[in-house]
Scaffold this motif. Structure first.
Motif, PDB file in Angstrom:
ATOM      1  N   PHE A 249       0.841  -1.192   0.000  1.00 44.77           N
ATOM      2  CA  PHE A 249       0.000   0.000   0.000  1.00 44.77           C
ATOM      3  C   PHE A 249       0.882   1.250   0.000  1.00 44.77           C
ATOM      4  N   THR A 250       0.237   2.388  -0.156  1.00 43.86           N
ATOM      5  CA  THR A 250       0.953   3.656  -0.287  1.00 43.86           C
ATOM      6  C   THR A 250       0.469   4.630   0.776  1.00 43.86           C
ATOM      7  N   ILE A 251       1.423   5.317   1.414  1.00 41.77           N
ATOM      8  CA  ILE A 251       1.106   6.214   2.521  1.00 41.77           C
ATOM      9  C   ILE A 251       1.526   7.643   2.192  1.00 41.77           C
ATOM     10  N   ASP A 252       1.055   8.569   3.015  1.00 39.57           N
ATOM     11  CA  ASP A 252       1.407   9.977   2.883  1.00 39.57           C
ATOM     12  C   ASP A 252       2.585  10.297   3.800  1.00 39.57           C
ATOM     13  N   THR A 253       3.597  10.975   3.271  1.00 38.66           N
ATOM     14  CA  THR A 253       4.708  11.442   4.090  1.00 38.66           C
ATOM     15  C   THR A 253       4.911  12.939   3.844  1.00 38.66           C
TER      16      THR A 253
END
Length: 261
Positions: A249-253
């Motif tokens: 999955f892809t997260i916000d940084t």
């Protein structure tokens, strides 16, 4: 954000040390942690400032230290885990980075004099801090009045459903997790601690599922719980985190620059 229970803070510090100590080598070699535009941004901030002294606050595997050390006078890698610091020191020696020093302790109580660093940098550490406000106050105390701080971390987009899902899988993976904050929460905390929040750079980071749980040696029962949640959530969760068939999955940084006031 603030706790008035010092004893619980000590317990949490033990959890953090126990979680990360045995996994020090995995974090030093982790591709997710060892590379990224945020590291390049941090290195760019200190280029040409050879006299600078930098605090790598919550240094983990030492990747900020390794990036900035060639450009400055000294870097202090500061972390709660002695095993992690030993791994950082060994890697620094292997790379010939003799200006990296290590110091052990909690982010909420720094053993340094006021204004002793030109830069305070922290990357992927703050979501483990027991008391964000106290740690930021300490960061403000040890940075020079004309210095600069930079905080890079995962952030939550703020919507209650997305936030609850994200905090849940983070805790299932790693019980030392405290909280991913929104950018607005970061800005409020920085202002309260004596910083002026500045430029914010938002990024997206893809996490390959198997390496994400293996690196933390997540128990299989928790791995299965995370996968079950991923598969049962509403479509807007699946879309935002770009959840893939294998669980990746892809997260916000974000990287936020802050100046002392």
């Amino acid at each position: 954000m603030k706790s008035d229970q010092p004893s619980s803070s000590r317990v949490h510090q033990t959890v953090v040390a126990e979680q990360f100590g045995p996994r020090a080598a995995a974090y030093v070699t982790s591709a997710v942690h060892a590379q990224g535009e945020d590291l390049q941004q941090m290195a760019g901030m200190v280029m040409g400032i050879g006299h600078a002294r930098v605090l790598d606050l919550g240094s983990g595997g030492g990747h900020v230290s390794f990036q900035v050390a060639p450009h400055v006078r000294e870097v202090v890698a500061y972390d709660l885990s002695q095993d992690m610091l030993d791994a950082v020191a060994a890697t620094a020696t292997e790379r010939g980075l003799e200006n990296i020093k290590t110091e052990r302790g909690a982010a909420e109580k720094l053993p340094f004099e006021d204004g002793s660093f030109g830069f305070v940098m922290s990357r992927f550490s703050a979501h483990h801090w027991h008391d964000l406000d106290a740690a930021l106050r300490e960061a403000r105390r040890v940075v020079r009045p004309c210095g600069r701080a930079v905080f890079a971390d995962v952030y939550t987009p703020g919507h209650p459903l997305l936030d609850t899902f994200f905090q849940t899988i983070e805790m299932l993976r790693d019980p030392s997790h405290v909280r991913n904050y929104t950018i607005a929460e970061w800005e409020r905390a920085l202002k309260k601690s004596g910083f002026a929040p500045g430029e914010v750079t938002r990024r997206r980071l893809r996490l390959e599922f198997t390496s994400w749980v293996t690196r933390m040696q997540t128990p299989e029962v928790h791995v299965q719980a995370i996968r079950s949640l991923q598969q049962r959530m509403a479509d807007d969760v699946t879309r935002h985190f770009e959840i893939e068939a294998d669980g990746s999955f892809t997260i916000d940084t974000m990287t936020m620059i802050a100046n002392p006031v």
